[in-house]
Enzyme design. Sequence first.
Site, short mmCIF file in Angstrom:
data_model
loop_
_atom_site.label_atom_id
_atom_site.label_comp_id
_atom_site.label_asym_id
_atom_site.label_seq_id
_atom_site.Cartn_x
_atom_site.Cartn_y
_atom_site.Cartn_z
N TYR A 140 11.34 -7.70 29.39
CA TYR A 140 9.94 -8.16 29.38
C TYR A 140 9.66 -9.07 30.56
O TYR A 140 8.52 -9.45 30.79
CB TYR A 140 9.65 -8.86 28.05
CG TYR A 140 9.91 -7.96 26.86
CD1 TYR A 140 9.01 -6.96 26.51
CD2 TYR A 140 11.11 -8.03 26.14
CE1 TYR A 140 9.27 -6.09 25.46
CE2 TYR A 140 11.39 -7.17 25.09
CZ TYR A 140 10.46 -6.20 24.76
OH TYR A 140 10.73 -5.32 23.73
N ARG A 187 18.22 -2.88 8.88
CA ARG A 187 18.67 -1.62 9.48
C ARG A 187 20.19 -1.51 9.56
O ARG A 187 20.72 -0.75 10.34
CB ARG A 187 18.10 -1.49 10.89
CG ARG A 187 16.59 -1.64 10.98
CD ARG A 187 16.09 -1.00 12.26
NE ARG A 187 14.76 -1.39 12.63
CZ ARG A 187 13.65 -1.06 11.96
NH1 ARG A 187 13.72 -0.36 10.86
NH2 ARG A 187 12.48 -1.46 12.40
N LYS A 241 23.47 0.31 19.83
CA LYS A 241 22.38 -0.56 19.42
C LYS A 241 22.81 -1.29 18.16
O LYS A 241 23.05 -0.67 17.12
CB LYS A 241 21.13 0.25 19.16
CG LYS A 241 19.97 -0.60 18.66
CD LYS A 241 18.69 0.18 18.57
CE LYS A 241 17.59 -0.67 17.97
NZ LYS A 241 16.32 0.06 17.89
N SER A 297 13.49 -8.67 22.76
CA SER A 297 12.41 -9.62 22.49
C SER A 297 12.92 -11.02 22.16
O SER A 297 12.40 -12.01 22.68
CB SER A 297 11.54 -9.09 21.35
OG SER A 297 12.31 -8.85 20.19
N GLU A 325 30.49 5.28 19.68
CA GLU A 325 29.07 5.69 19.70
C GLU A 325 28.68 6.20 21.09
O GLU A 325 28.00 7.22 21.23
CB GLU A 325 28.16 4.51 19.34
CG GLU A 325 28.11 4.15 17.88
CD GLU A 325 27.16 5.06 17.08
OE1 GLU A 325 26.65 6.04 17.64
OE2 GLU A 325 26.94 4.76 15.89
N LYS A 359 22.43 -2.65 23.57
CA LYS A 359 21.29 -3.46 23.15
C LYS A 359 21.66 -4.29 21.93
O LYS A 359 22.25 -3.74 21.01
CB LYS A 359 20.14 -2.52 22.80
CG LYS A 359 18.90 -3.19 22.28
CD LYS A 359 17.90 -2.16 21.85
CE LYS A 359 16.74 -2.88 21.22
NZ LYS A 359 15.84 -1.99 20.55
C1 PBG Z 1 13.08 0.70 17.32
C2 PBG Z 1 13.24 -0.33 18.37
C3 PBG Z 1 13.43 -1.71 18.19
C4 PBG Z 1 13.52 -2.26 19.46
C5 PBG Z 1 13.37 -1.23 20.38
N1 PBG Z 1 13.24 -0.05 19.69
C6 PBG Z 1 13.44 -2.51 16.96
C7 PBG Z 1 14.42 -2.32 15.90
O1 PBG Z 1 15.39 -1.60 16.01
O2 PBG Z 1 14.17 -2.94 14.88
C8 PBG Z 1 13.72 -3.71 19.75
C9 PBG Z 1 13.30 -4.19 21.10
C10 PBG Z 1 13.22 -5.66 21.24
O3 PBG Z 1 13.57 -6.45 20.37
O4 PBG Z 1 12.79 -6.07 22.33
N2 PBG Z 1 11.97 1.53 17.61
#
Ligand code: PBG
Length: 325
Positions: free
Chosen positions: A316, A220, A197, A277, A236, A251
């Site tokens: 989505y 983050r 991620k 998203s 990872e 991701k």
């Molecule tokens: C953290 C989490 C995130 C997403 C899924 N789980 C956000 C982040 O790491 O800031 C992002 C999903 C998306 O952008 O559709 N709980």
Amino acid sequence: MSYPTRRMRRLRRTPALRRLVAETRLSVDDLVAPLFVREGIDGPRPIASMPGVVQHTRESLRKEVRALADLGVPAVILFGIPAGKDAEGSAAWDPAGIAQLALSDLRDEVGDDLVVMADLCLDEYTSSGHCGVLAADGTVDNDATLDLYGRVAVAQAEAGADVVAPSGMMDGQVAAIRAALDSAGHPSTAILAYAAKFASPLYGPFRDAVDVTIAGGGDRRAYQEDFRNPREALLEVALDVAEGADMVMVKPALTYLDVIAAVRARVDVPVAAYHVSGEFSMLKAAAERGWIDGPAVALEQLTAVKRAGADIILTYLARELAETL
Ligand code: PBG
């Protein structure tokens, strides 16, 4: 006059021929629908930056999941938005927390017809907006967070989750969660690890969806992966598989097709990719302006993710694809 020696166009002549020779097939079976449930609202609330996506009430969530199951979508992944946050994010493991209540509603609604996944993280629940608890120096405390993740996993399993999906990128999170689940009598609860991620600006609209603002304008990057590092992503993934991940995830999706392909070549567990998203919102925004044909581009994008090697796609777009595929 010289003729082409090889006529590639022969097999492109009709839709049926093209269908017959297609190397990649995107199917409803590949899709997981991410869904949001929010505590303390009277009706579903639209998310401005994600057209068509809403924060659900428990009731509207139930209906949406029933509709998805009827369309043949095999799985959903649930995110909870609590009414109140605290330093540790305790609503994340409260048996009466919104995610747990909604998980048991869904279990009750769909039984085993649909796979119910729970995103396992603390950022929706902590006042800092970080994915873990903070140490005295303000950094996210890895090992203290692992204990909390174990509690969340057990609460989610007890509420009926088939799969828990840790997304916090703490070191050792898969092993800690596996141990917590096993010792609480949940050896059959599976783990989908957000293994690679990346710290991505494409999560922007999601943070509106879950009402998360990182304290002090932070980010983050001290726990999510640096997007310059594909080899580190493979490390990872290898660690997560060794710790007991049943499935692994890359991701975001489109900006990491190289990583998806490399992971697919390395591991034998199912590989998921999350079309996040920002990927969704860019597509919708351009389509709204009439600049692209939204459904056609959606199909091309998700087929690319499948072609790169993903077995499972969190998107989505799941509902609209299920209605058309
Ligand atoms: C953290 C989490 C995130 C997403 C899924 N789980 C956000 C982040 O790491 O800031 C992002 C999903 C998306 O952008 O559709 N709980």
